[in-house]
Design a protein around this motif. Structure first.
Motif, PDB file in Angstrom:
ATOM      1  N   ILE A  10       0.848  -1.194   0.000  1.00  0.00           N
ATOM      2  CA  ILE A  10       0.000   0.000   0.000  1.00  0.00           C
ATOM      3  C   ILE A  10       0.882   1.241   0.000  1.00  0.00           C
ATOM      4  CG2 ILE A  10      -1.718   1.306   1.311  1.00  0.00           C
ATOM      5  CD1 ILE A  10      -2.593  -1.394   2.530  1.00  0.00           C
ATOM      6  N   THR A  11       0.603   2.181  -0.890  1.00  0.00           N
ATOM      7  CA  THR A  11       1.337   3.442  -0.874  1.00  0.00           C
ATOM      8  C   THR A  11       0.855   4.266   0.315  1.00  0.00           C
ATOM      9  OG1 THR A  11       1.517   3.418  -3.276  1.00  0.00           O
ATOM     10  CG2 THR A  11       1.951   5.508  -2.164  1.00  0.00           C
ATOM     11  N   PRO A  12       1.729   4.527   1.292  1.00  0.00           N
ATOM     12  CA  PRO A  12       1.274   5.181   2.526  1.00  0.00           C
ATOM     13  C   PRO A  12       1.066   6.681   2.353  1.00  0.00           C
ATOM     14  CG  PRO A  12       3.612   4.678   2.655  1.00  0.00           C
ATOM     15  CD  PRO A  12       3.138   4.129   1.347  1.00  0.00           C
ATOM     16  N   PRO A  13       0.389   7.306   3.312  1.00  0.00           N
ATOM     17  CA  PRO A  13       0.106   8.746   3.200  1.00  0.00           C
ATOM     18  C   PRO A  13       1.354   9.607   3.125  1.00  0.00           C
ATOM     19  CG  PRO A  13      -1.254   7.743   4.910  1.00  0.00           C
ATOM     20  CD  PRO A  13      -0.259   6.699   4.492  1.00  0.00           C
ATOM     21  N   TYR A  14       2.447   9.162   3.748  1.00  0.00           N
ATOM     22  CA  TYR A  14       3.641   9.993   3.793  1.00  0.00           C
ATOM     23  C   TYR A  14       4.756   9.431   2.917  1.00  0.00           C
ATOM     24  CZ  TYR A  14       1.010  11.898   7.704  1.00  0.00           C
ATOM     25  OH  TYR A  14       0.015  12.445   8.480  1.00  0.00           O
ATOM     26  N   ALA A  15       4.372   8.861   1.776  1.00  0.00           N
ATOM     27  CA  ALA A  15       5.366   8.491   0.765  1.00  0.00           C
ATOM     28  C   ALA A  15       5.894   9.775   0.141  1.00  0.00           C
ATOM     29  CB  ALA A  15       4.744   7.592  -0.284  1.00  0.00           C
ATOM     30  N   VAL A  16       7.207   9.930   0.130  1.00  0.00           N
ATOM     31  CA  VAL A  16       7.814  11.170  -0.353  1.00  0.00           C
ATOM     32  C   VAL A  16       7.928  11.179  -1.870  1.00  0.00           C
ATOM     33  CG1 VAL A  16       9.890  12.621  -0.234  1.00  0.00           C
ATOM     34  CG2 VAL A  16       9.080  11.431   1.811  1.00  0.00           C
ATOM     35  N   ASN A  17       8.179  10.021  -2.476  1.00  0.00           N
ATOM     36  CA  ASN A  17       8.445   9.979  -3.910  1.00  0.00           C
ATOM     37  C   ASN A  17       7.474   9.076  -4.665  1.00  0.00           C
ATOM     38  OD1 ASN A  17       9.487   7.628  -2.767  1.00  0.00           O
ATOM     39  ND2 ASN A  17      11.194   7.491  -4.208  1.00  0.00           N
ATOM     40  N   ALA A  18       6.261   8.973  -4.159  1.00  0.00           N
ATOM     41  CA  ALA A  18       5.222   8.197  -4.841  1.00  0.00           C
ATOM     42  C   ALA A  18       3.872   8.834  -4.547  1.00  0.00           C
ATOM     43  CB  ALA A  18       5.229   6.741  -4.358  1.00  0.00           C
ATOM     44  N   PRO A  19       2.885   8.646  -5.428  1.00  0.00           N
ATOM     45  CA  PRO A  19       1.551   9.208  -5.169  1.00  0.00           C
ATOM     46  C   PRO A  19       0.990   8.633  -3.877  1.00  0.00           C
ATOM     47  CG  PRO A  19       1.726   8.394  -7.429  1.00  0.00           C
ATOM     48  CD  PRO A  19       2.936   7.899  -6.700  1.00  0.00           C
ATOM     49  N   SER A  20       0.684   9.482  -2.934  1.00  0.00           N
ATOM     50  CA  SER A  20       0.205   9.001  -1.640  1.00  0.00           C
ATOM     51  C   SER A  20      -1.316   9.035  -1.584  1.00  0.00           C
ATOM     52  CB  SER A  20       0.788   9.849  -0.504  1.00  0.00           C
ATOM     53  OG  SER A  20       0.427  11.204  -0.657  1.00  0.00           O
ATOM     54  N   VAL A  21      -1.840   8.243  -0.670  1.00  0.00           N
ATOM     55  CA  VAL A  21      -3.289   8.126  -0.513  1.00  0.00           C
ATOM     56  C   VAL A  21      -3.615   8.345   0.958  1.00  0.00           C
ATOM     57  CG1 VAL A  21      -5.299   6.653  -0.799  1.00  0.00           C
ATOM     58  CG2 VAL A  21      -3.398   6.470  -2.409  1.00  0.00           C
ATOM     59  N   ALA A  22      -4.505   9.272   1.253  1.00  0.00           N
ATOM     60  CA  ALA A  22      -4.902   9.508   2.636  1.00  0.00           C
ATOM     61  C   ALA A  22      -5.515   8.249   3.225  1.00  0.00           C
ATOM     62  CB  ALA A  22      -5.901  10.666   2.714  1.00  0.00           C
TER      63      ALA A  22
END
Length: 533
Positions: A309-321
């Protein structure tokens, strides 16, 4: 179970969270060479946890390849991370941007008070046996103008606290509106106006190529005579030589600095010997409470990333709340599976990918769906890992054009994602939705197909004529291949038709040729989709 290497001190609560799920090793403060060796030993590591000292660059990423997929940074700053190199390698970088907000804001106010009331100098004088009350007349915060450069989480927290001291608050932040600034008791102004008007200036921006040296000779010269400057953000934003000169000649009344261009602070730093300074060794986040929050927040992000899962605080990827993720997640997987299907059905090279988000899903940021589709499309045709982190980059490098549109029209579905690969008569168009949280195909090149996107599938194009379904079923049965589901669709009576046949067993080349030889079959292909979760 993933393997996680912790290379810098992290709060025990964060370590416990990671160790409760995955194999976790703590090997602190290794010299650079030993760390690179450790990353390459055995089968490698899935995640690396650092804080603010380890330099994560291309050499480190190469040493950790190909297994490393996540770097967790137990702080808000990522200036020690080569984000471009991490993105190219498909390594997700996550941080903990909220855990130290209160600590950094309180430290800013503490430095402000210490500087204006001359507390460190008074303390040192008293310890020398002196009683010089008249030498330490200070100044109040009340009715002074505070200029905040960068009104992010920490800047906003500083603004609210400054307002409680009855300060007038100005703020410069190109990413906020005047209304957003006003919600935090600040008036939004341009940087030149802030520099001229503020009695106290505090910096709260990240260190980037754009902000490095942001407060230099020209900006310091523009400040009000007798102003004071604080930096509790990142070293390198303020020109320390220019600041020392302004303090030495009395143009600025003081400075409070918590971060330095070289850390630990260089022995020959020009700030060591200048008057009217309060210097602390990067203590902005150094409270027990903040370290606990940062450790847990970082660990939560790493665990989400390792789970896919792409986490909310991914710096270099689209994040999801977090509140959006459960609704969006099935459509992210849908995008990946539609792309995998389209790639296998495509008859030639393609340079255009079009995505349409219809209905309710169109209200969300489509970036996670887009990058998942790109990963499904590109990973098998390149020798590098392709995921949400680097999918856009890999697509650009391969000359793939991406088009995205949204529409309200999704009937009869609440949400529908349409993927079109290529253009002209050779293009393939697929639509899908989510049923009970699982990706489902809705149509393929105009044929209405309601099928789960998983496993081995036989896809036929044929003439709508009697006996074809039976003949294909018989061929599969003679080969011992069991049909788990079959969807049949036609464009018109006695016209073009399609079968989408999910099977439980492999379909070899000989069986596929037998199917293609059935009277009325125009084409038949076997596609392999990921198994159902």
């Amino acid at each position: 179970m993933a393997r996680i290497l912790i290379a810098e001190p992290v709060a025990p609560a964060g370590i416990d969270l990671l160790a409760g799920v995955h194999e976790t090793a703590v090997r602190l403060n290794l010299p650079r060479g030993e760390l690179l060796e450790a990353l390459a030993e055995g089968s490698g590591w899935d995640a690396l946890v650092v804080r603010s000292q380890t330099r994560v660059d291309a050499d480190l990423l190469d040493a950790a390849a190909p297994r490393l997929s996540v770097v967790g940074v137990a702080s808000v700053g990522t200036d020690r991370i080569d984000l471009a190199a991490a993105t190219r390698a498909g390594v997700m970088v996550v941080n903990a941007p909220t855990g130290n907000t209160i600590a950094a804001a309180e430290h800013t106010l503490a430095l402000m008070l210490a500087l204006l009331r001359q507390i460190p100098a008074a303390d040192a004088s008293l310890r020398r046996g002196e009683w010089e009350r008249g030498s330490f007349t200070g100044a109040e915060l009340r009715h002074r103008t505070l200029g905040i450069i960068g009104l992010g989480k920490i800047g906003k927290a500083v603004a609210r606290r400054a307002a409680a001291f009855e300060m007038r608050v100005l703020a410069h932040d190109p990413y906020l509106t005047a209304e957003q600034a006003a919600e935090h008791s600040a008036k939004l102004v341009g940087l030149p106006e802030l520099l001229v008007r503020a009695d106290v200036i505090t910096v709260h921006v990240p260190l980037t190529a754009q902000t490095r040296g942001m407060i230099g000779v020209a900006q310091i010269d523009a400040m009000k005579h007798g102003a004071v400057l604080l930096n509790v953000a990142r070293g390198g934003i303020v020109d320390e030589t220019a600041l020392a000169a302004a303090l030495r000649d009395g143009r600025l009344a003081g400075a409070a600095i918590d971060v330095f261009s070289t850390e630990p602070m260089a022995t020959d730093s020009p700030l060591r010997e200048v008057p009217h300074t309060v210097l602390t060794p990067h203590l902005g986040a150094s409270t027990a409470e903040a370290q606990g929050r940062v450790g847990v927040e970082m660990a939560e992000q790493v665990l989400l990333a390792l789970s896919g899962i792409t986490p909310p605080y991914a710096v270099n990827a689209p994040s999801v709340a977090l509140e959006v993720a459960p609704r969006l997640r099935p459509f992210v997987e849908l995008g990946r599976r539609l792309a995998i299907l389209a790639r296998q059905l495509s008859s030639g090279p393609y340079d255009l990918l079009s995505l349409t988000y219809a209905g309710e899903i169109g209200a969300y940021d489509g970036a996670p769906i887009r990058t998942a589709a790109l990963a499904g499309l590109l990973e098998p045709v390149t020798d590098q890992r392709v995921n949400a982190v680097n999918a856009d980059l890999v697509a650009r490098e391969r000359g793939l054009t991406i088009s995205e549109t949204t529409t309200d029209a999704a009937d009869p579905f609440a949400s529908l994602v349409t993927l079109r690969l290529g253009e002209g008569p050779e293009a393939i168009t697929l639509s899908g939705s989510a049923a009970h949280g699982r990706p489902h195909l809705a149509s393929l090149d105009g044929f209405a197909i309601d099928a789960e996107l998983s496993g081995t599938v036989l896809v036929t194009r044929h003439h709508d004529q009697p006996g074809i379904v039976g003949a294909v079923g018989t061929a599969l049965a003679h080969a011992g291949v069991n049909i788990s589901s079959l969807e049949l669709s036609r464009l018109s009576a006695a016209g073009e038709a399609m079968m989408f046949v999910s099977v439980d067993d492999p379909i070899g080349a000989e069986l596929l040729e037998a199917v293609r030889g059935v009277d009325g079959i125009v084409d038949a292909q076997v596609v392999e989709l990921p198994a159902s979760d």
